[in-house]
Design an enzyme around this catalytic site. Structure first.
Site, short mmCIF file in Angstrom:
data_model
loop_
_atom_site.label_atom_id
_atom_site.label_comp_id
_atom_site.label_asym_id
_atom_site.label_seq_id
_atom_site.Cartn_x
_atom_site.Cartn_y
_atom_site.Cartn_z
CG PHE A 84 -1.85 -1.30 1.59
CD1 PHE A 84 -2.73 -1.95 0.53
CD2 PHE A 84 -1.71 -2.17 2.55
CE1 PHE A 84 -3.35 -2.59 0.41
CE2 PHE A 84 -2.38 -3.49 2.51
CZ PHE A 84 -2.85 -3.25 1.54
CB SER A 85 1.50 4.34 0.14
OG SER A 85 1.68 5.50 -0.31
#
Length: 270
Positions: free
Chosen positions: A103-104
């Site tokens: 994530f990210s």
């Protein structure tokens, strides 16, 4: 038949002089475990809703140095070293292979892990992920607000800049921002800066075409932090990849949790 519920269990171990915390949530033994990499400055607790939503798989999450309850390293690490730490955790758990979700900031690390340990990563999910430091940037004001570590300790400040940073439904509702702030164990200031500095050493665009894993790229259609062109670039470079847009911003993994969990489970089950 009702799915058995497993508790999230936390562990710590010494890695080259640093106490590193990681968490494991058991799943069905027939399913390949899932290794999750978190966003910049985020502790394991931030991903608890995602862990609970993915009911079928064993989930492994690590507090990288300087986040959560892990020690801060003396100097910044490159993504290769973070990937090596993740491999050491998998060795402790006797997992020769996993599926990987990033994530990210954790998406950049997930790319590095898949590249450094191709035999240990079966499938790859990149959510709200940039392709390293050669990404096409968004509005500079977004990064200035994001770089201010005050957002981890000052909830009023976080609420004032959240819409600008995360976009999507956060522009109108701060519910998930408030929930995340309540769960988060803030990083150390040095740890956060070290994580941010790690991005400057990553040139993933140079080798993404060499990734062999089936890859699902999930991108928020209104993400001020990671403009959509970056997701298109990754999809064009990673041979066995598909790109899907979520009608939200950078925090879609939490604001659109059921939809995202369904897409991930469907991808991993094939």
């Amino acid at each position: 038949m009702k799915t058995k519920s497993f508790a999230i269990k936390y562990h710590s171990f010494n890695y080259h002089g640093l106490s590193i915390r990681y968490a494991v949530r058991r799943g069905k033994p027939d399913n390949l475990p899932v290794l999750m990499f978190n966003g910049v400055g985020q502790s394991i607790e931030v991903l608890i809703p995602v862990i609970e939503a993915l009911k079928e798989q064993e989930i492994i999450v690590i507090d990288v140095p300087g986040t959560g309850k892990s020690d801060t390293s003396l100097l910044p690490w490159r993504f290769r070293r973070h990937a090596k730490l993740a491999a050491a955790v998998l060795d402790r758990l006797n997992h020769p292979q996993v599926n990987v979700i990033g994530f990210s900031w954790g998406g950049v690390l997930a790319q590095q892990f898949a590249y450094s340990y191709p035999d240990r990563c079966k499938k790859l999910v990149l959510a709200a992920s940039p392709p390293g430091n050669l990404m096409i940037p968004g509005n500079p004001m977004v990064y200035l607000r994001m770089a201010n570590v005050r957002r981890f300790w000052n909830k009023a400040y976080m609420r004032s800049v959240a819409g600008l940073i995360y976009g999507g439904t956060v522009r109108h509702s701060l519910k998930e921002v408030d929930k995340t702030a309540q769960r988060l164990i803030p990083p150390t200031r040095r740890g956060y800066l070290y994580q941010a500095a790690t991005m400057y050493g990553s040139i993933n665009l140079a080798w993404l075409w060499r990734l062999k894993q089936p890859t699902l790229i999930l991108q928020g259609s209104d993400d001020p932090m990671i403009p959509n062109i970056n997701a298109h670039a990754m999809a064009a470079l990673i041979p066995d990849s598909r790109l899907e847009f979520i009608d939200c911003g950078h925090m879609f993994i939490l604001t659109k949790l059921k939809l995202v969990a369904s897409k991930i489970e469907s991808f991993l089950s094939v």
